[in-house]
Write a protein that holds these residues in place. Sequence first.
Motif, short mmCIF file in Angstrom:
data_model
loop_
_atom_site.label_atom_id
_atom_site.label_comp_id
_atom_site.label_asym_id
_atom_site.label_seq_id
_atom_site.Cartn_x
_atom_site.Cartn_y
_atom_site.Cartn_z
N ARG A 146 0.86 -1.26 0.22
CA ARG A 146 0.27 0.07 -0.25
C ARG A 146 0.89 1.26 0.02
N VAL A 147 0.48 2.64 -0.55
CA VAL A 147 1.22 3.16 -1.08
C VAL A 147 0.50 4.55 -0.35
N VAL A 148 1.17 4.99 0.69
CA VAL A 148 0.97 6.22 0.88
C VAL A 148 1.20 7.89 -0.50
N PRO A 149 0.71 8.66 -0.63
CA PRO A 149 0.75 9.80 -1.91
C PRO A 149 2.28 10.53 -1.90
N PRO A 150 2.13 10.94 -2.50
CA PRO A 150 3.81 11.45 -1.82
C PRO A 150 3.12 13.27 -1.66
N ARG A 151 4.24 13.93 0.09
CA ARG A 151 3.73 15.04 -0.13
C ARG A 151 4.44 15.81 -0.13
N VAL A 152 4.70 15.85 -1.62
CA VAL A 152 5.41 16.88 -2.21
C VAL A 152 5.35 18.17 -2.31
N GLU A 153 5.25 18.85 -1.11
CA GLU A 153 6.25 19.58 -0.71
C GLU A 153 7.49 19.82 -0.48
N ASP A 154 8.17 18.73 0.91
CA ASP A 154 9.28 18.37 0.60
C ASP A 154 9.46 16.87 1.34
N PHE A 155 8.28 16.10 0.80
CA PHE A 155 8.78 14.80 0.66
C PHE A 155 8.76 14.08 1.59
N GLN A 156 8.43 14.72 2.98
CA GLN A 156 8.23 13.86 4.14
C GLN A 156 7.37 13.55 4.26
N ILE A 157 6.91 12.13 5.37
CA ILE A 157 5.58 11.30 5.89
C ILE A 157 4.66 12.00 5.63
#
Length: 396
Positions: A146-157
């Motif tokens: 299962r993949v959590v979508p990216p937090r593109v502003e900083d690629f943290q969780i």
Amino acid sequence: MIAQHYVDMLGGKSVIRQLSEWSTARGTEIGYENVFDYSLGNPSVPCPPKFTQTMLRLLQTCDPVTLHGYSPTLTIPSVRAAVAENLRSRFGVPYTADHIFMTTGAAGALAHALRCVGVPGQNVITFAPYFSEYKPYVEGADMTLRVVPPRVEDFQIDFDGLEALLDKDTAAVLINTPNNPSGVAYSPETLRNLASCLQAASAKFGHHIFLISDEPYREIVFGGAAQQHPAAYYADTLTCYSFSKSLSLPGERIGYVAANPACEKAELIVPMCGQISRGTGHNCPASLIQLAVAECLDVTSDLSVYERNMELIYAELVRLGFTVLKPGGTFYIFPKALEEDATAFCRKAQDYDLALVPGDGFGCPGYFRMAYCIDTKKVERSFDALRRFVRDCYGR
């Protein structure tokens, strides 16, 4: 009758490998020095002299029958003890030899770790962008990724995204920091929050949810930042490591699983790995390579070239108007493409002899990866092709 599952997998060949093969073929036409191949994460600096000297000494002075013989089922005790001492002194986690199992690289470590903590039908959660091989690794253990979508502003969780996917069938959360493909390293705050989240979820669902920490890029961190060890934040952690990047030994296939001594059934993890080896045909990495890396735990290859390349590429991408986060480590950078379809963007780049990897396979469409583990002079020469590509195709 052959296994149809693996026949079907033939149609899903890695885009990274396809681009690497294209680069090689193109290189036969125009000279590989004229192909700017940012596709494959293959270390570009030599192993440290100490490793070569250690190999020579072992070959010249050790009994060949012993040196090239099978290692014990649980791998060589002295090697396990050396790895444990190195981790203990660096990160303060009280590992002993009983918590270390040597493997065929990080891939072998992940294969063991997944089977230690999960059973068929359970799920494993990871965070986009993620290393694309995680999917076959997890599915090979009869679990679901299962993949959590990216937090593109900083690629943290994205913790809201994580909590939405956690359930009673979650066996583990799989992280990769510093991250392939983004180059981002998880901050101490992120790791503390992740530990709190997993502790709460474990209590809620009534079983230990493990953290599997994939750390082949641990030693490649930039700007003098401290190397983080997620196991120091969360007890139920299995660390998967490879010497492929730190010692530039990808072809030797050597790494390890390290079980946090405070994790559930910590005393059983390494013996379980021995039994998993029986079922997967792993049967221990080469004795010679185990012994050699045990004497080289205090050295790395000259990893400074990767930071130098990163600084050059980051500055050029910013100058050309790309949206891009500055990597905190690894030898990857992950800019946003100049059009919505990153695959189309990367196809156009090939016309300029640039091999760039679209982000779709990493769970992050619209971005692309550059693996800058190439000679610095070639990085600098690639900028003319990059500038022409951006000017001709996007008017920048």
